[in-house]
Write an enzyme that holds these catalytic residues in place. Structure first.
Site, PDB file in Angstrom:
ATOM      1  N   HIS A 187      -2.746   7.029   3.430  1.00  9.29           N
ATOM      2  CA  HIS A 187      -3.537   5.672   2.770  1.00  9.29           C
ATOM      3  C   HIS A 187      -5.038   5.390   3.162  1.00  9.29           C
ATOM      4  O   HIS A 187      -4.645   5.983   4.500  1.00  9.29           O
ATOM      5  CB  HIS A 187      -2.458   4.916   2.902  1.00  9.29           C
ATOM      6  CG  HIS A 187      -2.658   3.372   2.794  1.00  9.29           C
ATOM      7  ND1 HIS A 187      -3.484   2.559   1.202  1.00  9.29           N
ATOM      8  CD2 HIS A 187      -2.938   2.180   3.254  1.00  9.29           C
ATOM      9  CE1 HIS A 187      -3.891   2.010   1.530  1.00  9.29           C
ATOM     10  NE2 HIS A 187      -4.049   1.331   2.259  1.00  9.29           N
ATOM     11  N   ASN A 228      -9.882   0.247   0.202  1.00  8.03           N
ATOM     12  CA  ASN A 228      -8.584   0.089   0.613  1.00  8.03           C
ATOM     13  C   ASN A 228      -8.373  -0.737  -1.001  1.00  8.03           C
ATOM     14  O   ASN A 228      -8.137  -1.689  -0.851  1.00  8.03           O
ATOM     15  CB  ASN A 228      -8.341  -0.349   1.694  1.00  8.03           C
ATOM     16  CG  ASN A 228      -6.531  -0.821   1.825  1.00  8.03           C
ATOM     17  OD1 ASN A 228      -5.892  -0.011   0.551  1.00  8.03           O
ATOM     18  ND2 ASN A 228      -5.706  -1.245   2.888  1.00  8.03           N
ATOM     19  N   CYS A 240       0.895  -1.110   0.121  1.00 14.48           N
ATOM     20  CA  CYS A 240       0.075   0.020  -0.192  1.00 14.48           C
ATOM     21  C   CYS A 240       1.024   0.898   0.191  1.00 14.48           C
ATOM     22  O   CYS A 240       0.022   2.478  -0.366  1.00 14.48           O
ATOM     23  CB  CYS A 240      -0.798  -0.264   1.228  1.00 14.48           C
ATOM     24  SG  CYS A 240      -2.440  -1.252   1.500  1.00 14.48           S
TER      25      CYS A 240
HETATM   26  N1  ACO Z   1     -18.603  -8.962   9.449  1.00 16.75           N
HETATM   27  C1  ACO Z   1     -18.600  -9.226  10.460  1.00 16.75           C
HETATM   28  N2  ACO Z   1     -18.044 -10.072  11.837  1.00 16.75           N
HETATM   29  C2  ACO Z   1     -16.875 -10.164  11.352  1.00 16.75           C
HETATM   30  C3  ACO Z   1     -16.341  -9.661  10.090  1.00 16.75           C
HETATM   31  C4  ACO Z   1     -16.939  -9.291   8.984  1.00 16.75           C
HETATM   32  N3  ACO Z   1     -16.819  -8.717   7.899  1.00 16.75           N
HETATM   33  N4  ACO Z   1     -14.841 -10.170   9.684  1.00 16.75           N
HETATM   34  C5  ACO Z   1     -14.786 -10.532  11.316  1.00 16.75           C
HETATM   35  N5  ACO Z   1     -15.671 -10.580  11.870  1.00 16.75           N
HETATM   36  C6  ACO Z   1     -15.545 -10.948  13.549  1.00 16.75           C
HETATM   37  C7  ACO Z   1     -14.802 -11.832  13.949  1.00 16.75           C
HETATM   38  O1  ACO Z   1     -15.250 -13.235  13.615  1.00 16.75           O
HETATM   39  C8  ACO Z   1     -14.910 -12.331  15.457  1.00 16.75           C
HETATM   40  O2  ACO Z   1     -15.388 -12.808  15.982  1.00 16.75           O
HETATM   41  P1  ACO Z   1     -15.405 -13.920  17.019  1.00 16.75           P
HETATM   42  O3  ACO Z   1     -15.385 -12.398  17.864  1.00 16.75           O
HETATM   43  O4  ACO Z   1     -16.816 -14.181  17.210  1.00 16.75           O
HETATM   44  O5  ACO Z   1     -14.122 -14.432  16.664  1.00 16.75           O
HETATM   45  C9  ACO Z   1     -15.447 -10.689  15.117  1.00 16.75           C
HETATM   46  O6  ACO Z   1     -15.472 -10.020  14.299  1.00 16.75           O
HETATM   47  C10 ACO Z   1     -13.547  -9.245  15.762  1.00 16.75           C
HETATM   48  O7  ACO Z   1     -13.001  -9.301  15.228  1.00 16.75           O
HETATM   49  P2  ACO Z   1     -11.699  -9.268  14.812  1.00 16.75           P
HETATM   50  O8  ACO Z   1     -10.126  -9.524  13.485  1.00 16.75           O
HETATM   51  O9  ACO Z   1     -10.733  -8.653  16.736  1.00 16.75           O
HETATM   52  O10 ACO Z   1     -12.371  -7.452  14.544  1.00 16.75           O
HETATM   53  P3  ACO Z   1     -11.225  -5.885  14.430  1.00 16.75           P
HETATM   54  O11 ACO Z   1     -11.814  -5.171  15.472  1.00 16.75           O
HETATM   55  O12 ACO Z   1      -9.582  -6.096  15.187  1.00 16.75           O
HETATM   56  O13 ACO Z   1     -11.021  -5.503  13.388  1.00 16.75           O
HETATM   57  C11 ACO Z   1     -10.000  -5.269  10.877  1.00 16.75           C
HETATM   58  C12 ACO Z   1     -11.013  -6.151  12.323  1.00 16.75           C
HETATM   59  C13 ACO Z   1     -11.495  -3.595  10.315  1.00 16.75           C
HETATM   60  C14 ACO Z   1      -9.717  -5.916  10.130  1.00 16.75           C
HETATM   61  C15 ACO Z   1      -9.132  -4.611  12.128  1.00 16.75           C
HETATM   62  O14 ACO Z   1      -8.451  -5.425  12.390  1.00 16.75           O
HETATM   63  C16 ACO Z   1      -8.632  -3.331  10.969  1.00 16.75           C
HETATM   64  O15 ACO Z   1      -9.273  -2.200  10.262  1.00 16.75           O
HETATM   65  N6  ACO Z   1      -7.281  -3.796  10.778  1.00 16.75           N
HETATM   66  C17 ACO Z   1      -6.123  -2.844  10.122  1.00 16.75           C
HETATM   67  C18 ACO Z   1      -6.347  -3.564   8.581  1.00 16.75           C
HETATM   68  C19 ACO Z   1      -5.686  -3.733   7.639  1.00 16.75           C
HETATM   69  O16 ACO Z   1      -6.832  -2.503   7.090  1.00 16.75           O
HETATM   70  N7  ACO Z   1      -5.514  -3.995   6.309  1.00 16.75           N
HETATM   71  C20 ACO Z   1      -5.466  -3.599   5.445  1.00 16.75           C
HETATM   72  C21 ACO Z   1      -4.405  -4.310   4.361  1.00 16.75           C
HETATM   73  S1  ACO Z   1      -3.432  -2.395   5.313  1.00 16.75           S
HETATM   74  C22 ACO Z   1      -2.949  -1.686   4.896  1.00 16.75           C
HETATM   75  O17 ACO Z   1      -3.523  -0.773   4.277  1.00 16.75           O
HETATM   76  C23 ACO Z   1      -2.728  -0.945   5.950  1.00 16.75           C
END
Ligand code: ACO
Length: 329
Positions: A256, A286, A115
């Site tokens: 980004h 993204n 990214c």
């Molecule tokens: N819909 C519904 N529920 C979901 C989904 C979804 N799409 N995805 C995960 N869940 C569930 C999980 O299974 C979990 O359930 P559980 O508690 O029963 O196990 C629950 O939601 C929480 O999941 P987490 O992974 O803990 O959610 P979190 O609050 O960490 O959010 C997210 C996840 C949005 C991916 C966050 O970690 C994030 O934004 N990380 C940064 C990642 C990113 O932006 N990457 C892009 C590439 S890198 C870059 O561009 C910088």
């Protein structure tokens, strides 16, 4: 060789027509608009057609950037395409773009810095112009991420979109240099918290690799989140220091567009008021290397950019990689 200054002469962008909303996604995987929007700020993203590739998205963005800069494709001496989703692993996507836009006089190569690709590309292009060897360059960040995400994995497929953004860099007198400061970095120890394990020489393409989901993007979201906030804030401050400007002298931060919570956390750490931070992740998701130049061109189209304004670009991605640059528009 005579050292030269560098400026951004024009910008362009392109996103494919098809829009995939959070509601549409909830029919593909077990998710909801509420879950996606509250955690990421994303409402919808654009998805390329089956026969539309990264070089096609790039070429559309390039044509707008050339027109905006008032430069003919034949006058381009350099094309860099930053992408993690190239048309083919070989040859490079920039050569395919060269062919599509008719730029026979350009040197072409692609680069992969996740990214952060566009910010890395700007630095490379600016350096090549500053050396005195090139007069103008087309820098593109472009992705067809829909081709590398696992559409059965709700933890990743809801985050990404397709698109391309471009900037034309041209030479100026050294006294009028507009590329004011930068910082690039990487942490290869964390290479596997955001990656596509297969498809290269380590795990070549095979039906087995496909069945094991090794050919699509894998991510440890929580770890990436932490590294992204820290990496972008530190890099932004280093680039600012190098430019000799304070954060109060910056007119716009173009970060980004991964997640609105990451962008806001970075803004707070760097000390930027929210009205100076441009956000469009709600409409594009993204788009990796494409996100910064798509946002920047959208700002130009909306009349938000004025010549003389100071802009801070900052990005973070797989590698891990991060980077920031300060330019005068
Ligand atoms: N819909 C519904 N529920 C979901 C989904 C979804 N799409 N995805 C995960 N869940 C569930 C999980 O299974 C979990 O359930 P559980 O508690 O029963 O196990 C629950 O939601 C929480 O999941 P987490 O992974 O803990 O959610 P979190 O609050 O960490 O959010 C997210 C996840 C949005 C991916 C966050 O970690 C994030 O934004 N990380 C940064 C990642 C990113 O932006 N990457 C892009 C590439 S890198 C870059 O561009 C910088």
């Amino acid at each position: 060789m005579k050292f030269q200054g560098v400026k951004i002469a024009g910008t362009g962008s392109y996103v494919p027509e098809k829009v995939l909303t959070n509601e549409d996604l909830s029919e593909i995987v077990d998710t909801s608009d509420e879950w996606i929007f509250t955690r990421t700020g994303i409402k919808e993203r654009h998805i390329a057609a089956d026969d539309q590739f990264t070089s096609d998205l790039s070429s559309e963005a390039a044509k707008e950037a050339l027109e905006n800069a008032g430069i003919k494709a034949e006058d381009l001496q350099l094309i860099i395409v930053a992408t993690l989703s190239p048309d083919k692993t070989f040859p490079n996507t920039a050569s395919l773009v060269q062919n599509k836009i008719g730029a026979p006089n350009a040197a072409c190569f692609s680069m992969e810095a996740g990214c952060t690709g566009f910010v890395y590309g700007l630095e490379v292009g600016a350096g090549m112009i500053a050396s005195g060897l090139y007069k103008n360059a087309l820098i593109i960040g472009a992705e067809k991420l829909s081709s590398v995400v696992d559409w059965t994995d709700r933890t990743t497929c809801v985050l990404f979109g397709d698109g391309a953004g471009a900037a034309i860099l041209t030479a100026t007198d050294v006294e009028n240099n507009k590329y004011l400061g930068s910082d690039l970095g990487s942490n290869g120890e964390q290479h596997d918290i955001l990656h596509i394990p297969g498809g290269g020489c380590a795990v070549p393409f095979s039906q087995e690799a496909k069945d094991q989901k090794l050919l699509t993007l894998q991510m440890n979201g929580k770890e990436v989140f932490k590294h992204a906030v820290n990496g972008m804030s530190v890099s932004a401050k280093k680039a600012l220091d190098q430019s000799g400007l304070s954060i109060d002298e910056i007119d716009w931060v173009v970060a980004h567009q991964a997640n609105v919570r990451i962008i806001n956390a970075v803004g707070q750490k760097v000390g930027v008021p929210t009205e100076k931070v441009y956000i469009n992740v709600d409409r594009f998701g993204n788009t990796s290397a494409a996100s910064v130049p798509i946002a920047f061109n959208e700002m130009r189209q909306k009349g938000l950019l004025k010549r003389g304004q100071k802009i801070l670009f900052v990005a973070f991605g797989g590698g891990l990689t991060w980077g920031a640059s300060v330019v005068e528009y």
